[in-house]
Write a protein that holds these residues in place. Structure first.
Motif, mmCIF file in Angstrom:
data_model
loop_
_atom_site.group_PDB
_atom_site.id
_atom_site.type_symbol
_atom_site.label_atom_id
_atom_site.label_comp_id
_atom_site.label_asym_id
_atom_site.label_seq_id
_atom_site.Cartn_x
_atom_site.Cartn_y
_atom_site.Cartn_z
ATOM 1 N N ILE A 139 -18.435 -3.454 -4.141
ATOM 2 C CA ILE A 139 -18.126 -2.393 -5.094
ATOM 3 C C ILE A 139 -16.654 -1.993 -5.033
ATOM 4 O O ILE A 139 -16.024 -1.721 -6.059
ATOM 5 C CB ILE A 139 -19.041 -1.171 -4.878
ATOM 6 C CG1 ILE A 139 -18.956 -0.244 -6.083
ATOM 7 C CG2 ILE A 139 -18.705 -0.431 -3.597
ATOM 8 C CD1 ILE A 139 -20.055 0.772 -6.137
ATOM 9 N N ILE A 140 -16.067 -2.014 -3.835
ATOM 10 C CA ILE A 140 -14.641 -1.703 -3.728
ATOM 11 C C ILE A 140 -13.814 -2.807 -4.362
ATOM 12 O O ILE A 140 -12.876 -2.554 -5.131
ATOM 13 C CB ILE A 140 -14.252 -1.500 -2.244
ATOM 14 C CG1 ILE A 140 -14.894 -0.222 -1.700
ATOM 15 C CG2 ILE A 140 -12.739 -1.440 -2.083
ATOM 16 C CD1 ILE A 140 -14.613 0.033 -0.223
ATOM 17 N N ALA A 141 -14.169 -4.060 -4.077
ATOM 18 C CA ALA A 141 -13.446 -5.195 -4.671
ATOM 19 C C ALA A 141 -13.520 -5.148 -6.190
ATOM 20 O O ALA A 141 -12.518 -5.356 -6.890
ATOM 21 C CB ALA A 141 -14.018 -6.507 -4.141
ATOM 22 N N LEU A 172 0.823 -1.216 0.000
ATOM 23 C CA LEU A 172 0.000 0.000 0.000
ATOM 24 C C LEU A 172 0.851 1.257 0.000
ATOM 25 O O LEU A 172 0.460 2.282 -0.577
ATOM 26 C CB LEU A 172 -0.935 0.004 1.215
ATOM 27 C CG LEU A 172 -2.059 -1.039 1.208
ATOM 28 C CD1 LEU A 172 -2.946 -0.875 2.431
ATOM 29 C CD2 LEU A 172 -2.896 -0.946 -0.064
ATOM 30 N N ALA A 173 2.026 1.198 0.625
ATOM 31 C CA ALA A 173 2.917 2.364 0.626
ATOM 32 C C ALA A 173 3.347 2.716 -0.790
ATOM 33 O O ALA A 173 3.446 3.899 -1.148
ATOM 34 C CB ALA A 173 4.142 2.084 1.496
ATOM 35 N N PRO A 193 -7.796 10.562 -2.978
ATOM 36 C CA PRO A 193 -9.163 10.059 -2.781
ATOM 37 C C PRO A 193 -9.309 8.582 -3.155
ATOM 38 O O PRO A 193 -10.009 7.834 -2.479
ATOM 39 C CB PRO A 193 -10.004 10.952 -3.713
ATOM 40 C CG PRO A 193 -9.198 12.195 -3.895
ATOM 41 C CD PRO A 193 -7.777 11.745 -3.879
ATOM 42 N N ILE A 194 -8.642 8.182 -4.254
ATOM 43 C CA ILE A 194 -8.701 6.780 -4.665
ATOM 44 C C ILE A 194 -8.058 5.898 -3.608
ATOM 45 O O ILE A 194 -8.586 4.838 -3.236
ATOM 46 C CB ILE A 194 -8.005 6.582 -6.027
ATOM 47 C CG1 ILE A 194 -8.814 7.248 -7.153
ATOM 48 C CG2 ILE A 194 -7.815 5.092 -6.332
ATOM 49 C CD1 ILE A 194 -10.159 6.621 -7.399
ATOM 50 N N PHE A 195 -6.906 6.307 -3.094
ATOM 51 C CA PHE A 195 -6.211 5.497 -2.105
ATOM 52 C C PHE A 195 -7.047 5.349 -0.829
ATOM 53 O O PHE A 195 -7.221 4.245 -0.309
ATOM 54 C CB PHE A 195 -4.844 6.105 -1.764
ATOM 55 C CG PHE A 195 -4.086 5.316 -0.724
ATOM 56 C CD1 PHE A 195 -3.409 4.156 -1.083
ATOM 57 C CD2 PHE A 195 -4.086 5.710 0.600
ATOM 58 C CE1 PHE A 195 -2.739 3.402 -0.135
ATOM 59 C CE2 PHE A 195 -3.420 4.965 1.562
ATOM 60 C CZ PHE A 195 -2.743 3.808 1.191
ATOM 61 N N LEU A 196 -7.566 6.475 -0.330
ATOM 62 C CA LEU A 196 -8.322 6.440 0.922
ATOM 63 C C LEU A 196 -9.643 5.685 0.778
ATOM 64 O O LEU A 196 -10.060 4.964 1.684
ATOM 65 C CB LEU A 196 -8.597 7.871 1.400
ATOM 66 C CG LEU A 196 -7.368 8.675 1.863
ATOM 67 C CD1 LEU A 196 -7.753 10.118 2.150
ATOM 68 C CD2 LEU A 196 -6.758 8.032 3.103
ATOM 69 N N PRO A 198 -9.001 0.536 2.846
ATOM 70 C CA PRO A 198 -9.844 -0.435 3.574
ATOM 71 C C PRO A 198 -9.534 -1.902 3.257
ATOM 72 O O PRO A 198 -10.156 -2.791 3.826
ATOM 73 C CB PRO A 198 -11.269 -0.080 3.103
ATOM 74 C CG PRO A 198 -11.165 1.233 2.413
ATOM 75 C CD PRO A 198 -9.781 1.301 1.871
ATOM 76 N N THR A 199 -8.626 -2.174 2.308
ATOM 77 C CA THR A 199 -8.379 -3.552 1.884
ATOM 78 C C THR A 199 -7.411 -4.269 2.814
ATOM 79 O O THR A 199 -6.641 -3.651 3.542
ATOM 80 C CB THR A 199 -7.827 -3.597 0.451
ATOM 81 O OG1 THR A 199 -6.583 -2.880 0.408
ATOM 82 C CG2 THR A 199 -8.799 -2.979 -0.530
#
Length: 446
Positions: free
Chosen positions: A46-48, A9-10, A19-22, A27-28
């Motif tokens: 929807i996130i998956a 993630l880093a 915004p896309i990252f947050l 949350p993954t």
């Protein structure tokens, strides 16, 4: 797992917008990494779905780098084990318990693509029935099963449904599901590394082999030969083969006659574009999956304007991303602006519009863009044109190659993949693509 995922993630955080990252990455969770298969869990479907569709290659690249392996990714949502307290037994017994109770779903098989989530009407009834028959009795009635049809008619969904049903039946059958491009890469790599014996042992020892986009075998003689012998071995052993293509076997160019004959030896099913009733059913199923409360009038309004099944799902993602009337029932008035925007986008991004815009932007002639010359000043326009044609239209790689002077589909695939990586890694490329898209819209308006 937690430390590895923090490292991944880093790196991702540097390459995507905040915004896309947050909203989509933070949350993954990386829930497992077993036999080079990474399972990534998200709190919602929807996130998956969004992360898998848009950022599969980015996550794979970073995971490959961190692990030194060729990793496949599986996306899940709402993992029931997350956040639950661990039992008190020691690590040895806990590990044995996990091994005894959990089966690892084969790579690339989507657990949400099942027969229960397939919408059925006249346009795909035969394909659905055939797929269900195969799943209930692999190697029995229809072998091979060959599904064909244009983009977005549900071929991949049905193939995943077959794999999921066979996997869930609990007979520990060996399943391989992959695209023909991936199969090709494995054959080429095996030839280079002189490991073809291992490759043959792997593919000829499965109970169920599913190959997507079989049309990309066109012109690949060595790959066709390998598949031919694998095909014969599996059929002789009573193992099941399922394939998909955008056209019937007889219309795949540069396909060996003996292989085409084998493909036609079972059942070939044409899946037609979804009719109005099927589009409505798809919307109702997908909206429940994403937690979007659409009224029946809204469903009808969308189905009248959008005919492609993938475009329907994309429209639902757009509704969710802008938070239209979140939580309450969504009616036609709530989505009218989005429908108008979607209609405009579909009209603008025609193949000839894209080609003309590319020529105008780079100040080249269409005859040069489509010609055989490989001058340096033509390479970038040509690659961007192939990329936009693939991303913004429904053309296949073969159709794009034909449009641009009869180029081989493998050339188009290479160019598109190269541009995708460039878009992911280069801000300058993203800005240039954005400018060209804006120009396409402006040209249409004027």
């Amino acid at each position: 797992m937690e430390d590895l995922w923090k490292q991944v993630l880093a790196e991702v955080q540097v390459e995507v917008s905040p915004p896309i990252f947050l909203g989509f990455f933070k949350p993954t969770t990386l829930t497992s990494l077993i036999d080079s298969v990474a399972t990534i869990d998200s709190p919602t479907h929807i996130i998956a779905e969004y992360v898998e569709k848009r950022y599969y290659s980015l996550l794979k690249r970073v995971l490959d780098k961190k692990t030194g392996e060729n990793v496949s990714l599986v996306f899940t949502s709402g993992n029931s084990l997350r956040g639950k307290p661990k039992k008190s037994e020691g690590p040895l017994f806990a590990e044995l318990a996990r091994e005894n109770t959990a089966k690892i779903r084969p790579a690339r098989i989507r657990p949400d693509y099942t027969f229960d989530t397939v919408a059925v009407s006249d346009s795909n009834q035969l394909a659905y029935t055939a797929a269900l028959t195969v799943a209930q009795d692999p190697g029995g009635k229809y072998n091979p099963l060959f599904l064909y049809g244009t983009v977005g008619v549900g071929k991949t969904h049905l193939m995943n449904a077959i794999a999921n049903r066979v996997f869930d039946d609990g007979d520990n059958k060996k399943i391989i599901y992959m695209t023909t491009e991936e199969f090709t890469n494995e054959v080429v790599e095996a030839i280079m590394k002189k490991t073809t014996t291992d490759l043959r042992r792997r593919f000829r020892g499965v109970d169920l082999l599913l190959l997507d986009d079989i049309q990309f075998l066109s012109g690949k003689d060595k790959v066709q030969e390998e598949l031919f012998h694998t095909f014969n071995t599996l059929i002789d052993q009573g193992k099941q083969i399922v394939m998909s293509s955008d056209r019937p076997p007889a219309e795949i160019k540069k396909l060996e006659a003996r292989l085409a004959s084998r493909f036609e030896g079972g059942l070939s099913v044409d899946i037609e574009a979804p009719d109005f009733e099927l589009r409505c059913a798809i919307l109702l199923i997908k909206s429940r999956k994403y937690g979007i409360n659409l009224s029946i009038d809204a469903v009808k309004a969308i189905s009248e304007k959008i005919e492609d099944a993938r475009a329907l799902e994309g429209f639902l993602l757009r509704i969710a991303s802008v938070g239209v009337n979140s939580g309450a029932e969504i009616g036609p008035a709530d989505i009218s602006a989005l429908l108008d925007k979607n209609k405009a986008t579909q009209i603008v991004f025609r193949p000839d519009t894209i080609v003309d815009a590319i020529c105008d932007y780079f100040n080249v002639k269409s005859t040069q863009l489509k010609g055989e010359r490989r001058d340096s000043f033509l390479i970038t326009p040509r690659h961007i044109c192939m990329f936009l044609l693939k991303e913004e239209t429904r053309l296949t790689y073969v159709e794009i190659g034909n449009l641009l002077g009869g180029r081989d589909h493998s050339t188009v695939m290479h160019a598109v993949e190269k541009m995708r990586k460039s878009v992911e890694n280069s801000q300058a490329t993203r800005e240039e693509i954005s400018l060209i898209k804006r120009k396409i819209r402006e040209d249409f308006v004027h």
